[in-house]
Design an enzyme around this catalytic site. Structure first.
Site, mmCIF file in Angstrom:
data_model
loop_
_atom_site.group_PDB
_atom_site.id
_atom_site.type_symbol
_atom_site.label_atom_id
_atom_site.label_comp_id
_atom_site.label_asym_id
_atom_site.label_seq_id
_atom_site.Cartn_x
_atom_site.Cartn_y
_atom_site.Cartn_z
ATOM 1 N N GLU A 135 22.089 -22.170 -17.893
ATOM 2 C CA GLU A 135 21.274 -21.267 -17.070
ATOM 3 C C GLU A 135 22.157 -20.235 -16.356
ATOM 4 O O GLU A 135 21.783 -19.066 -16.211
ATOM 5 C CB GLU A 135 20.448 -22.069 -16.064
ATOM 6 C CG GLU A 135 19.288 -22.815 -16.722
ATOM 7 C CD GLU A 135 18.587 -23.780 -15.778
ATOM 8 O OE1 GLU A 135 17.373 -24.007 -15.971
ATOM 9 O OE2 GLU A 135 19.250 -24.332 -14.875
ATOM 10 N N ASP A 178 0.845 -1.193 0.000
ATOM 11 C CA ASP A 178 0.000 0.000 0.000
ATOM 12 C C ASP A 178 0.876 1.237 0.000
ATOM 13 O O ASP A 178 2.074 1.179 0.276
ATOM 14 C CB ASP A 178 -0.958 -0.023 1.199
ATOM 15 C CG ASP A 178 -0.233 -0.086 2.537
ATOM 16 O OD1 ASP A 178 0.523 0.847 2.844
ATOM 17 O OD2 ASP A 178 -0.425 -1.071 3.276
#
Ligand code: DGJ
Length: 739
Positions: free
Chosen positions: A612, A532
């Protein structure tokens, strides 16, 4: 000077870059809302007011026997319960004699050339003008001071209210919201962001019909379930067109946002602290400051609204050293080790990470007290030297020697029953005497309204944080509040505890962040349960979700982007199969998704294949290269994920149109799939752009106008033959303006 007062017409106009906010004092002294929308050319819209006649809608006493004036039809800046407006209200108060019908009348105003700090609460900051209007009850000296700070560049008005009791006796606040907006029309939608743990901020768009739609939290935090950010928009509004109004509450506790269409087919939106569970005793001479709500307007669609919030929050909400500074690419050990780690294992992970270009190791849950699983030890913020031998200072030296920074996890608001802290202070948790307490993740919530509790937690955290050269703290919070009762408050003040809890958390954050300004704080609540605008004042980034599956993340990050800047979105590449969903995705796809966030890794890098590992190196390099575009550029949602969930596509464009980064992920491929066309945004129409994939493959050269107006066809994936498409394939395409 964006704030004007017309003495003759008693009209206030707040001018922003593209919009105007107007209100007036009417003949009876009521402060009426006139307009928040596209510019007015210096004019007044007082003519919109129709005080009206409506049976069963009474007139206030000052109107005597006049039957053509009712508060029930008038748009109001701060509607009050009890005095004849039956719609949703901002304030409800019980005066000392039990009366509950104050009438707020204009008393005075002043214009400040600054943004007032709201004591103990988060707030926007930076250059702005503020209009302060004082309203007073017609019958007593109860005052309400309304604050409007104008952030003109972003079409933003920061609103809050201060309720001041000068009545000579104590009063009770039963509701004290932050803002109200009346629009005298119907046919709007409400966009809100619902969810649950590992599925936060899902976009839902609902037509507003007669009655009320409200989203709220009574969980003590803003919550995974609903977000304190909503958008009111024209039913026909799209990303690129239509009127929309954002309402974002700078608050991390119980909230409500309510949209109502009334009997006259007008729309009202109110937002603020949730009155459920709230009651505040205000002594004579005391005041109550509501949290701030940031209202933003866009007449150019929802995309522009989001971009205004992004810039406003990045520049005028986030604070401190890290607000605008480039964040380190981190490796977090949570999904790599969970509780099963010691210092040597952490150093080995860091060694591998540093070789691949990762810049910081974050030690997550499990480094303290007797914390070998999640049933114990919260509150014992003392390093477990069986796990971290030699303490944090030693570990930090080893990590720093690798050229990496060190970060640490805390969950300061919690206590485990199996902890030294609980054994010493069983009364420090929220609990009502003589009753049981609910457990969530087998933990209880500390009474953060108490100074002694905060001081104790502070001192433990201070000791740990001073013991090493920490660069980062992750502040977690893993359950919601129950048993909200404090031994420190008398029976008739227990209704203040939810809010006092939030104020206590803010106070502790303010204290620690003031003491350690060099530390980057990342907020977290079981992922994005406290994502928030209040928390962004303290932490410039928040862990977006505990769901690290890139495909799930597409929707979570999409929803988050409506109200919050990309620089605030904590996002990591994790293992495949994913730990939350079991989904298998390519390393590339995971990188593309996490790069639209603060970027980091959350897996054991030692277990990656050589290929990777090379991809990690390339991703870190690419992230650095694209950092300013991703964080300072304009963000465009290119496909609506509420209308289809086959492909997600989004773009970052430099403000000057010189560069852009296009991101595309196949979420679900259907038979005989025809990839769609994307209309790019933010490019220079008559310039040419070279399009290059992140693997270096050049796609071609197009003009900005062609890419925006005719569009760009989503590429087929090379992964299948003949070239078709596969689920979860991702493309990251750089656009460079070449002339
Ligand atoms: C919840 C967080 O969201 C996770 O990232 C992790 O920190 C765990 N808590 C640790 O308990």
């Amino acid at each position: 000077m964006p704030i004007f007062f017309d003495e003759n017409k008693k009209t206030f106009t707040l001018e922003t870059a593209h919009a105007a906010y107007q209100m007036m004092v009417d003949r009876d002294g009521f402060l009426l809302h006139l307009h928040f929308g596209d510019k007015l050319g210096g004019g007044s819209c007082a003519g919109l007011i129709d005080a009206g006649y409506m049976d069963f809608s009474p007139a206030p006493d000052i109107e005597g026997t006049n039957r053509t004036y009712t508060l029930d039809l008038l748009p109001q800046e701060y509607p009050v319960f009890g005095a004849g407006d039956y719609r949703s209200h901002c304030m409800a108060v019980t005066l000392a004699d039990g009366a509950r019908n104050p009438e707020l009348i204009y008393a005075s105003h002043r214009i400040l050339d600054e943004k007032p700090v709201l004591e103990g609460l988060p707030g926007l900051h930076g250059a702005c003008e503020t209009l302060e209007i004082t309203l007073r009850d017609r019958w007593t000296d109860l005052e309400v001071v309304l604050l409007y700070s104008v952030f003109a560049e972003y079409d933003a008005i920061a609103r809050s209210a201060r309720i001041v009791n000068r009545t000579g006796a104590p009063i009770r606040l039963n509701a004290a919201l932050s803002a109200c907006l009346d629009v005298p029309e119907s046919g709007f939608d409400l966009i809100h962001f619902w969810g649950r743990h590992v599925m936060e901020r899902q976009v839902e768009r609902t037509p507003i019909t007669h009655g009320k739609i409200s989203v709220d939290s009574v969980r003590g935090t803003s919550s995974h379930q609903h977000n304190p950010f909503v958008i009111l928009c024209d039913h026909m509004a799209t990303e690129d067109a239509g009127r929309c109004w954002g309402f974002s509450l700078l608050y991390s506790g119980n909230f409500v946002a309510c949209a109502e269409e009334d009997q006259s087919c007008s729309c009202r939106v109110t937002m603020g602290i949730n009155p459920t569970g709230f009651e505040w005793r205000l002594e004579n001479g005391e005041s109550f400051q509501t949290p701030e709500a940031a209202l933003v307007y866009s007449g150019e669609g929802i995309g522009a609204l989001s971009r205004r919030y992004h810039k406003l929050y990045r520049r005028n909400l986030c604070r401190g050293e890290w607000a605008l500074k480039q964040r380190p690419v981190l490796i977090n050990n949570w999904e790599a080790t969970y509780f099963d780690f010691d210092d040597d294992k952490l150093v080995k992970i860091a060694e591998q990470a540093s070789e691949l270009g990762v810049e910081m190791l974050v030690v997550d849950d499990g480094w303290f007290g007797n914390r070998f699983d999640d049933n114990r030890a919260l509150g014992d913020w003392i390093v477990n030297t069986e796990k971290v031998r030699g303490g944090m200072g030693k570990l930090c030296e080893r990590i720093n020697a690798l050229g990496m920074k060190l970060g640490l996890w805390f969950e300061p608001e919690m206590i485990s029953e199996d902890s030294e802290l609980y054994r010493a202070h069983p009364d420090w948790c929220l609990h009502a005497p003589g009753r049981g307490t609910s457990r969530g993740r087998n933990q209880l919530v500390l009474d953060m309204s108490r100074k002694d509790v905060r001081d104790c937690i502070h001192d433990m955290m201070y000791t740990v944080l001073s013991s090493a050269n920490f660069a980062y703290v992750k502040w977690d919070m893993n359950r919601h509040l129950t048993d909200v009762w404090s031994a420190e408050l008398p029976a008739d003040r227990q209704g203040e505890l939810y809010h006092r809890f939030v104020l206590g958390v803010y106070e502790l954050l303010e204290r620690l962040e003031g003491e350690f300004p060099q530390i980057l704080f990342e907020g977290c609540s079981g992922g994005g349960g406290r994502f928030d605008a209040g928390m962004l004042y303290y932490h410039p980034q928040i862990w977006c979700s505990d769901d690290t599956d890139p495909i799930e993340r597409l929707e979570i990050q999409y929803g988050t982007s409506f109200g919050y800047p990309i620089s605030t979105v904590g996002a990591h590449v994790s293992a495949s199969p994913n730990h939350q969903t079991g989904r298998v995705t390519s390393f590339h796809t995971r990188g593309v998704v996490a790069m639209s966030g603060t970027f980091g890794y959350e897996l054991d890098l030692r277990k990656l294949s050589e290929d990777e590992k090379e991809q990690v190196k390339a991703q870190v390099k690419q992230y650095h290269k694209q950092y300013s575009l991703i964080n300072d550029g304009d963000y465009y949602r290119l496909l609506d994920l509420t209308a289809q969930k086959d492909i997600s596509a989004w773009e970052f464009a430099a403000e000057d149109g010189s560069r852009a980064l296009l991101n595309i992920v196949y979420m679900h491929v259907r038979g005989n799939f025809q990839p769609p066309v994307l209309h790019l945004r933010g490019l220079t129409p008559d310039a040419s752009y070279r399009l290059t994939e992140d693997n270096g493959r050049e796609i071609g050269v197009w003009t900005g106008a062609a890419l925006m107006n005719a569009g760009f066809r989503v590429p087929r994936s090379n992964a299948c033959y003949p070239a078709g498409a596969t689920d979860y394939a991702a493309f990251q395409i750089e656009l460079e303006r070449i002339g």
